[in-house]
Design a protein around this motif. Structure first.
Motif, mmCIF file in Angstrom:
data_model
loop_
_atom_site.group_PDB
_atom_site.id
_atom_site.type_symbol
_atom_site.label_atom_id
_atom_site.label_comp_id
_atom_site.label_asym_id
_atom_site.label_seq_id
_atom_site.Cartn_x
_atom_site.Cartn_y
_atom_site.Cartn_z
ATOM 1 N N ALA A 107 0.812 -1.215 0.000
ATOM 2 C CA ALA A 107 0.000 0.000 0.000
ATOM 3 C C ALA A 107 0.845 1.265 0.000
ATOM 4 C CB ALA A 107 -0.938 0.000 1.206
ATOM 5 N N GLY A 108 2.023 1.204 0.603
ATOM 6 C CA GLY A 108 2.864 2.387 0.688
ATOM 7 C C GLY A 108 3.650 2.714 -0.562
ATOM 8 N N THR A 109 3.748 1.769 -1.513
ATOM 9 C CA THR A 109 4.582 1.988 -2.701
ATOM 10 C C THR A 109 3.843 1.808 -4.024
ATOM 11 O OG1 THR A 109 5.292 -0.333 -2.742
ATOM 12 C CG2 THR A 109 6.624 1.198 -1.436
ATOM 13 N N ILE A 110 2.697 1.154 -4.014
ATOM 14 C CA ILE A 110 2.047 0.772 -5.267
ATOM 15 C C ILE A 110 1.633 1.974 -6.105
ATOM 16 C CG2 ILE A 110 -0.249 0.608 -4.212
ATOM 17 C CD1 ILE A 110 1.181 -1.727 -6.926
ATOM 18 N N ALA A 111 1.267 3.080 -5.482
ATOM 19 C CA ALA A 111 0.831 4.259 -6.243
ATOM 20 C C ALA A 111 1.958 4.783 -7.124
ATOM 21 C CB ALA A 111 0.341 5.345 -5.291
ATOM 22 N N MET A 112 3.173 4.816 -6.579
ATOM 23 C CA MET A 112 4.317 5.276 -7.366
ATOM 24 C C MET A 112 4.546 4.361 -8.562
ATOM 25 S SD MET A 112 8.318 5.711 -6.162
ATOM 26 C CE MET A 112 8.454 3.975 -5.723
ATOM 27 N N ALA A 113 4.442 3.058 -8.357
ATOM 28 C CA ALA A 113 4.645 2.105 -9.449
ATOM 29 C C ALA A 113 3.590 2.289 -10.530
ATOM 30 C CB ALA A 113 4.616 0.676 -8.903
ATOM 31 N N VAL A 114 2.326 2.347 -10.130
ATOM 32 C CA VAL A 114 1.232 2.484 -11.100
ATOM 33 C C VAL A 114 1.361 3.790 -11.876
ATOM 34 C CG1 VAL A 114 -1.261 2.813 -11.328
ATOM 35 C CG2 VAL A 114 -0.366 1.008 -9.836
ATOM 36 N N ALA A 115 1.614 4.892 -11.168
ATOM 37 C CA ALA A 115 1.717 6.186 -11.841
ATOM 38 C C ALA A 115 2.847 6.205 -12.860
ATOM 39 C CB ALA A 115 1.920 7.290 -10.808
ATOM 40 N N SER A 116 3.986 5.601 -12.510
ATOM 41 C CA SER A 116 5.119 5.613 -13.442
ATOM 42 C C SER A 116 4.819 4.787 -14.687
ATOM 43 C CB SER A 116 6.374 5.078 -12.746
ATOM 44 O OG SER A 116 6.338 3.669 -12.573
ATOM 45 N N ALA A 117 3.997 3.743 -14.548
ATOM 46 C CA ALA A 117 3.618 2.940 -15.714
ATOM 47 C C ALA A 117 2.631 3.693 -16.595
ATOM 48 C CB ALA A 117 3.031 1.610 -15.262
ATOM 49 N N LEU A 118 1.641 4.329 -15.967
ATOM 50 C CA LEU A 118 0.626 5.056 -16.746
ATOM 51 C C LEU A 118 1.212 6.274 -17.453
ATOM 52 C CD1 LEU A 118 -2.361 4.874 -14.232
ATOM 53 C CD2 LEU A 118 -2.161 3.663 -16.423
#
Length: 335
Positions: A19-30
């Motif tokens: 939960a603490g890191t997934i947003a950064m991963a998703v945003a960088s992919a999108l």
């Protein structure tokens, strides 16, 4: 655009308690224009991983989040994501890592490949907005022999194996050879898939350009494994050697890799026995397995030296201050 040229990318993110890191991963992919799908599979997390992933949605309709009720491991997660996606290119992103801007543009300039990987920048703190070193845009082919030998750990270099590379894979090649991740593995599942692909004739291109940021965390899934995981990876090497008619140099190299994994297993098995039952039982365990003695003795000595280096501050300060690159490259001259 990319879908017409066969260059659309599906990014697969296996996530568990991220939960603490997934947003950064998703945003960088999108943020990557070539990405037509981002598939996040929440592998039975006990935190708000799925909600955090959905919160990073950019509204483009490219993000899909799926949740498993029971933990199945990264190989099963990735196989499922492959089965429910359709883009012609497949890329893997760990839930605590990220892509630098322009990653896929640099990779897709190359042609005539089945797998293509770029350089990785390892760091201790996320730095999504800081550019990595620019390297000359050079490409080379990675041979099966080089891949196997590059996955044998080198003393003093943590996470230096070529298996850490995160290649983009052509879905057509995976389908043609019926290649999927080995779901019995929770360690080395990437290495094992790439090796089988190379044996099947995959053209594996590596470029010096760095587009993948890997955040080194003590609690990351890639840094955690059980003793049983090492045993299964060793067995997977043996299964490949048995099933494949490898040329003698390849078989010897794979045998060395198998022994390398077996040595790690023997050390862990000894330490597990000591932790559970004490030194006397550990000694009896070792007497019953005399061929394991060199691996155990060498491993214990190496661990003691590593702990001494940490007490002296050797290496950690440098690692935390800057990026460490997995691959060597020729820097672009700064103007």
């Amino acid at each position: 655009m990319s879908e017409e040229t066969g260059d659309a990318v599906c990014v697969i993110i296996a996530a568990r308690n991220a939960a603490g890191t997934i947003a950064m991963a998703v945003a960088s992919a999108l943020e990557q224009p070539q990405v037509s799908e981002v598939v996040v599979v929440d592998d039975a997390s006990s935190d708000a991983t799925a909600a955090a992933a959905r919160a990073a949605d950019d509204g483009s309709g490219r993000l899909r989040v799926v949740s498993f009720d029971t933990n199945r491991g990264p190989a099963a997660v990735r196989n499922h994501a492959i089965s429910i996606s359709s883009a012609p290119l497949v890329a893997i992103l760990d839930a605590d890592d990220f892509f630098f801007p322009g990653r896929f543009a640099a990779m897709l300039e190359q042609r005539d490949w089945d797998f293509i990987a770029d350089n990785i920048a390892f760091m201790h703190q996320p730095a999504a907005h800081r550019r990595p070193q620019l390297f000359q845009p050079r490409a080379r082919q990675l041979s099966t022999l080089e891949f196997i030998e590059g996955n044998i750990s080198r003393p003093g270099i943590r996470r230096g194996e070529i298996g850490f590379l995160k290649p983009v894979m052509r879905r057509a090649f995976l389908a043609r050879h019926d290649l999927r991740y080995n779901e019995a593995l929770r360690l080395g599942e990437d290495y094992e898939l790439y090796l089988r692909a190379l044996i099947k004739g995959a053209r594996y291109t590596v470029i010096e350009h760095c587009g993948y940021g890997a955040v080194v965390r003590a609690d990351s899934l890639s840094g955690q494994h059980r003793t049983e995981d090492l045993k299964r990876l060793c067995a997977a090497d043996g299964a490949i050697r048995t099933a494949s008619r490898l040329a003698a140099p390849l078989d010897r190299a794979l045998g060395r890799h198998q022994r390398h994994i077996r040595d790690r297993y023997e050390l862990r098995a000894f330490l597990d026995t000591k932790a559970r039952n004490g030194s006397l039982f550990a000694l009896r365990h070792l007497i019953a397995r005399p061929t394991a003695l060199p691996a155990v003795a060498t491993g214990i000595l190496r661990d003691k030296l590593r702990r001494a280096d940490k007490r002296d501050g050797d290496g950690d300060a440098v690692a935390q201050a800057d990026y460490r690159y997995l691959l060597a490259g020729t820097p672009v001259a700064q103007k």
